[in-house]
Design a protein around this motif. Sequence first.
Motif, PDB file in Angstrom:
ATOM      1  N   UNK A 158       1.060  14.554 -36.808  1.00  0.00           N
ATOM      2  CA  UNK A 158       2.072  13.856 -36.022  1.00  0.00           C
ATOM      3  C   UNK A 158       1.443  12.739 -35.195  1.00  0.00           C
ATOM      4  N   UNK A 159       0.233  12.959 -34.714  1.00  0.00           N
ATOM      5  CA  UNK A 159      -0.468  11.918 -33.952  1.00  0.00           C
ATOM      6  C   UNK A 159      -0.708  10.689 -34.826  1.00  0.00           C
ATOM      7  N   UNK A 160      -1.077  10.931 -36.089  1.00  0.00           N
ATOM      8  CA  UNK A 160      -1.308   9.815 -37.011  1.00  0.00           C
ATOM      9  C   UNK A 160      -0.012   9.051 -37.259  1.00  0.00           C
ATOM     10  N   UNK A 161       1.086   9.773 -37.374  1.00  0.00           N
ATOM     11  CA  UNK A 161       2.389   9.120 -37.536  1.00  0.00           C
ATOM     12  C   UNK A 161       2.678   8.224 -36.338  1.00  0.00           C
ATOM     13  N   UNK A 162       2.446   8.738 -35.146  1.00  0.00           N
ATOM     14  CA  UNK A 162       2.693   7.952 -33.933  1.00  0.00           C
ATOM     15  C   UNK A 162       1.832   6.690 -33.908  1.00  0.00           C
ATOM     16  N   UNK A 163       0.587   6.817 -34.334  1.00  0.00           N
ATOM     17  CA  UNK A 163      -0.310   5.649 -34.364  1.00  0.00           C
ATOM     18  C   UNK A 163       0.201   4.601 -35.346  1.00  0.00           C
ATOM     19  N   UNK A 164       0.597   5.043 -36.557  1.00  0.00           N
ATOM     20  CA  UNK A 164       1.108   4.098 -37.555  1.00  0.00           C
ATOM     21  C   UNK A 164       2.420   3.467 -37.082  1.00  0.00           C
ATOM     22  N   UNK A 165       3.253   4.273 -36.468  1.00  0.00           N
ATOM     23  CA  UNK A 165       4.541   3.773 -35.998  1.00  0.00           C
ATOM     24  C   UNK A 165       4.350   2.732 -34.904  1.00  0.00           C
ATOM     25  N   UNK A 166       3.444   2.997 -33.987  1.00  0.00           N
ATOM     26  CA  UNK A 166       3.167   2.055 -32.909  1.00  0.00           C
ATOM     27  C   UNK A 166       2.586   0.755 -33.450  1.00  0.00           C
ATOM     28  N   UNK A 167       1.635   0.884 -34.386  1.00  0.00           N
ATOM     29  CA  UNK A 167       1.014  -0.302 -34.977  1.00  0.00           C
ATOM     30  C   UNK A 167       2.043  -1.135 -35.730  1.00  0.00           C
ATOM     31  N   UNK A 168       2.907  -0.468 -36.496  1.00  0.00           N
ATOM     32  CA  UNK A 168       3.931  -1.175 -37.272  1.00  0.00           C
ATOM     33  C   UNK A 168       4.916  -1.881 -36.351  1.00  0.00           C
ATOM     34  N   UNK A 169       5.271  -1.226 -35.243  1.00  0.00           N
ATOM     35  CA  UNK A 169       6.187  -1.840 -34.288  1.00  0.00           C
ATOM     36  C   UNK A 169       5.618  -3.114 -33.693  1.00  0.00           C
ATOM     37  N   UNK A 170       4.319  -3.087 -33.394  1.00  0.00           N
ATOM     38  CA  UNK A 170       3.677  -4.298 -32.855  1.00  0.00           C
ATOM     39  C   UNK A 170       3.662  -5.412 -33.899  1.00  0.00           C
ATOM     40  N   UNK A 171       3.368  -5.057 -35.142  1.00  0.00           N
ATOM     41  CA  UNK A 171       3.309  -6.075 -36.197  1.00  0.00           C
ATOM     42  C   UNK A 171       4.674  -6.721 -36.436  1.00  0.00           C
ATOM     43  N   UNK A 172       5.726  -5.923 -36.309  1.00  0.00           N
ATOM     44  CA  UNK A 172       7.080  -6.454 -36.499  1.00  0.00           C
ATOM     45  C   UNK A 172       7.658  -7.048 -35.220  1.00  0.00           C
ATOM     46  N   UNK A 173       6.871  -6.981 -34.130  1.00  0.00           N
ATOM     47  CA  UNK A 173       7.305  -7.513 -32.837  1.00  0.00           C
ATOM     48  C   UNK A 173       8.618  -6.881 -32.384  1.00  0.00           C
ATOM     49  N   UNK A 174       8.722  -5.561 -32.607  1.00  0.00           N
ATOM     50  CA  UNK A 174       9.918  -4.825 -32.192  1.00  0.00           C
ATOM     51  C   UNK A 174       9.785  -4.442 -30.725  1.00  0.00           C
ATOM     52  N   UNK A 175      10.776  -4.775 -29.924  1.00  0.00           N
ATOM     53  CA  UNK A 175      10.705  -4.488 -28.488  1.00  0.00           C
ATOM     54  C   UNK A 175      11.471  -3.232 -28.084  1.00  0.00           C
ATOM     55  N   UNK A 176      12.062  -2.544 -29.060  1.00  0.00           N
ATOM     56  CA  UNK A 176      12.768  -1.295 -28.796  1.00  0.00           C
ATOM     57  C   UNK A 176      13.001  -0.591 -30.124  1.00  0.00           C
ATOM     58  N   UNK A 177      13.422   0.664 -30.059  1.00  0.00           N
ATOM     59  CA  UNK A 177      13.740   1.399 -31.280  1.00  0.00           C
ATOM     60  C   UNK A 177      14.902   0.731 -32.010  1.00  0.00           C
ATOM     61  N   UNK A 178      15.900   0.275 -31.247  1.00  0.00           N
ATOM     62  CA  UNK A 178      17.050  -0.389 -31.855  1.00  0.00           C
ATOM     63  C   UNK A 178      16.630  -1.674 -32.561  1.00  0.00           C
ATOM     64  N   UNK A 179      15.729  -2.418 -31.938  1.00  0.00           N
ATOM     65  CA  UNK A 179      15.239  -3.655 -32.539  1.00  0.00           C
ATOM     66  C   UNK A 179      14.457  -3.346 -33.814  1.00  0.00           C
ATOM     67  N   UNK A 180      13.672  -2.282 -33.778  1.00  0.00           N
ATOM     68  CA  UNK A 180      12.905  -1.887 -34.957  1.00  0.00           C
ATOM     69  C   UNK A 180      13.844  -1.522 -36.103  1.00  0.00           C
TER      70      UNK A 180
END
Length: 206
Positions: free
Chosen positions: A175-197
Amino acid sequence: MESAPSDKPLVLIVDDDDDLREALSDLFTSVGLDSLAFPSTAALLAHGLPDRPSCMVLDLRMPGSSGLDLQARLVETGVKLPIIFLTGYADVPTSVRAMKAGAVDFLPKPFREQELLDAVMSALERDRERWAGHHAARQVHVLAKALTPRETDVLKGVKRGLLNKQIAYELGITEITVKMHRSSAGRKLKANSVADLVMKLDILGW
């Protein structure tokens, strides 16, 4: 297409009457609008459509390819450019045909300048929204190219509404690895919220 997109609106004028093209150009300049004028549909197509919010002021009947011919060609190629038709030979069937094909207005010559300006301003506002949405979507696709395959897998789980632990179970990772990938992907997509993502994942078609 122009190499450098601009969000400044542009009016495209297509009319075989030299004096009218000049008068229309002067009219749009007087209210701070950029314009490009062409004597025929062929001249416009040879130039190409600029990558900026635009509308077209188009003469219905011209030697060679008519305004309706150009409208049909644009529709066939998926170009959704607002068109304002000008004509000295208006008839109901032609007007209906033009409006059904997507024309935003149909003005008989001679027309009042304010009536044309009102129609142009409305058309440009409409196309500004379309253009902004198109470029926002294109930017998301560009950003998505930086995602790793694993980040993509995680985001597809997010799009399905899965919890981090459910995504971890499906992918066989922690689950920690999922969180890391999710956070990294959010930064790459410049998502500022879950809704934006989630909205950006919708744009990507995931």
